[in-house]
Design an enzyme around this catalytic site. Structure first.
Site, mmCIF file in Angstrom:
data_model
loop_
_atom_site.group_PDB
_atom_site.id
_atom_site.type_symbol
_atom_site.label_atom_id
_atom_site.label_comp_id
_atom_site.label_asym_id
_atom_site.label_seq_id
_atom_site.Cartn_x
_atom_site.Cartn_y
_atom_site.Cartn_z
ATOM 1 N N ARG A 58 0.833 -1.210 0.000
ATOM 2 C CA ARG A 58 0.000 0.000 0.000
ATOM 3 C C ARG A 58 0.867 1.259 0.000
ATOM 4 O O ARG A 58 0.450 2.304 -0.492
ATOM 5 C CB ARG A 58 -0.967 0.011 1.204
ATOM 6 C CG ARG A 58 -1.747 1.317 1.345
ATOM 7 C CD ARG A 58 -3.057 1.182 2.104
ATOM 8 N NE ARG A 58 -2.915 0.446 3.350
ATOM 9 C CZ ARG A 58 -2.338 0.924 4.459
ATOM 10 N NH1 ARG A 58 -1.846 2.142 4.500
ATOM 11 N NH2 ARG A 58 -2.260 0.161 5.532
ATOM 12 N N ASP A 183 -3.218 20.523 -13.692
ATOM 13 C CA ASP A 183 -3.597 19.262 -14.329
ATOM 14 C C ASP A 183 -3.122 19.330 -15.780
ATOM 15 O O ASP A 183 -3.646 20.100 -16.583
ATOM 16 C CB ASP A 183 -5.123 19.077 -14.249
ATOM 17 C CG ASP A 183 -5.587 17.733 -14.821
ATOM 18 O OD1 ASP A 183 -4.884 17.175 -15.683
ATOM 19 O OD2 ASP A 183 -6.665 17.263 -14.410
ATOM 20 N N LYS A 208 -5.053 8.391 -19.429
ATOM 21 C CA LYS A 208 -5.248 8.977 -20.751
ATOM 22 C C LYS A 208 -3.976 8.844 -21.591
ATOM 23 O O LYS A 208 -3.608 7.754 -21.932
ATOM 24 C CB LYS A 208 -5.704 10.428 -20.595
ATOM 25 C CG LYS A 208 -6.793 10.634 -19.520
ATOM 26 C CD LYS A 208 -8.121 10.008 -19.888
ATOM 27 C CE LYS A 208 -9.139 10.022 -18.756
ATOM 28 N NZ LYS A 208 -9.383 11.313 -18.125
#
Ligand code: PLP
Length: 393
Positions: A58, A183, A208
């Site tokens: 994790r 972003d 993307k």
């Protein structure tokens, strides 16, 4: 001493060397959840961050680290960390860096999920987000000057491909002592490096263009080491960890990032010009067209104009768009972008599906708008496909 290596070489080789094992030329997918030690002192030192190594999946993982390292090198950053999705890294960033009574200045055109954080979740923690008209740089500067903890920007924007002047707004944020987060999903590090324009942090939905094959979700953020450390710490606790298999797929996709994006830049410009001249097409939104409102800013801060464009049919209605999209042979009608295949969609069914028609209108998103994510197909076939689909519209 050494000349800096070029982006294309970095995309192929960057960040991998440390992870090779037993002569393997590719980064292994390490599925192991935990990492064992025979020397308890060594274990303790790794656990305390005093020496490199891994403890538990994790927190960190060698495959995930190789992915982060490649993005870090492409963005020219000091540090990087990742999350399971783009939204995983965006929410980790905002929740890690903001406190009650903080103020965020952003724009109306942020990604749909991000604006949900601003509207729906952050106010519960008494964090106030002011969302300015995207292209009104003066209004954004005025809001920044009133004082804020964080300035959150996105350029080019979704779905109307607006352009923000990052250097100008980062300058205003610096004066106000605010952290600047950008972003960079639509631009990719091939076309734009926000850290060089004054941003403190740059993030991607790696789902993307970075991955590029629409087969893995992921998110990544790079920049200032102290800020990245805070974001990593929040993410290791909220548990939105990038899976090693996804990290591997993203890493493999990134080896061709420069080639894909170069082709997408070229094809999208050809397609935008074709659409601009077509009698059945209304407005075309693409920063590489001289008619774009912020063409000059795009020329200054981007090395390429990207693969994303949008356009209106002359008959600018949802009905017309619904008739048009299924006519395209070489385009998936789907809620995604940045892949090797061309993808089309309507904001009304994809990025802004949660909004009402009135809300979309208020955001300046026409009901019939078509978003076009240019793939790496031969642009002659994409244009021929658009031509046959537009015939009789
Ligand atoms: C898709 C996208 C996101 C969210 O990424 P996920 O990987 O879907 O969580 C954030 N910003 C932009 C610009 C995007 O296109």
């Amino acid at each position: 001493m050494n000349d800096p290596i070029h982006t294309g070489t970095q995309a192929v080789w960057g960040g991998e060397e440390k992870s090779w094992m037993q002569g393997a030329t590719q980064v292994p997918v390490v599925h192991s959840v935990s990492f064992g030690y025979t020397d308890m002192d060594e274990w303790l030192q790794v656990a305390n961050g005093e020496r490199p190594g891994h403890i538990y999946g994790r927190n960190t993982n060698p495959t995930v680290q190789a992915f982060e390292e490649k993005v870090r090198l492409l963005e020219g950053a000091d540090a990087a960390t990742s999350a399971a999705t783009g939204m995983g890294i965006i929410s980790s960033t905002l929740f890690a860096l903001l406190r009650a009574k903080d103020r965020v200045v952003s724009i109306k055109d942020t990604y749909g999920g991000t604006s949900k954080l601003f509207f729906e979740f952050l106010p519960r923690f008494n964090v106030d987000a002011v969302l300015c008209d995207t292209e009104d740089h003066e209004a954004i500067e005025t809001e920044i000057a009133k004082g804020c903890r964080l300035v959150y920007l996105e350029t080019p924007t979704n779905p109307t491909i607006k352009i923000l002047d990052l250097e100008r707004l980062a300058g205003a944020a610096k004066k106000a002592g605010a952290i600047v987060v950008v972003d960079n999903t639509f631009a990719t590090p091939i076309n734009q490096n926000p850290l060089q324009l004054g941003a403190d942090l740059v993030l991607h939905s790696a789902t993307k263009f970075l991955g590029g094959h629409a087969d893995a979700l992921g998110g990544v953020i790079c920049g200032n080491r102290d800020l990245v450390k805070k974001i990593y710490h929040f993410r290791e606790i909220n548990g939105a960890t990038l899976h090693p298999m996804a990290a591997y797929l993203l890493l493999r996709g990134m080896k061709t990032l420069h080639l894909r994006v170069a082709r997408q830049n070229e094809s999208a410009l050809d397609i935008a010009r074709f659409l601009w001249e077509h009698p059945a097409v209304g407005r075309v939104y693409y920063p590489g067209l001289e008619t774009h409102d912020n063409y000059d800013i795009a020329c200054r801060q981007m090395r390429g104009f990207g693969g994303m464009l949008s356009f209106e049919l002359k008959e600018n209605t949802l009905d017309a768009a619904k008739r048009f999209l299924p006519r395209l042979k070489y385009a998936h009608a789907a809620a995604n972008l940045g892949a090797v295949e061309t993808i089309v969609g309507m904001p009304a069914t994809t990025s802004h599906v949660e909004c009402t028609a009135q809300e979309r209108a208020a955001m300046g998103i026409p009901e019939g708008l078509i978003r076009y994510s240019t793939g790496i197909e031969d642009p002659r076939d994409l244009i021929a496909d658009l031509k046959q689909a537009l015939a009789g519209m």
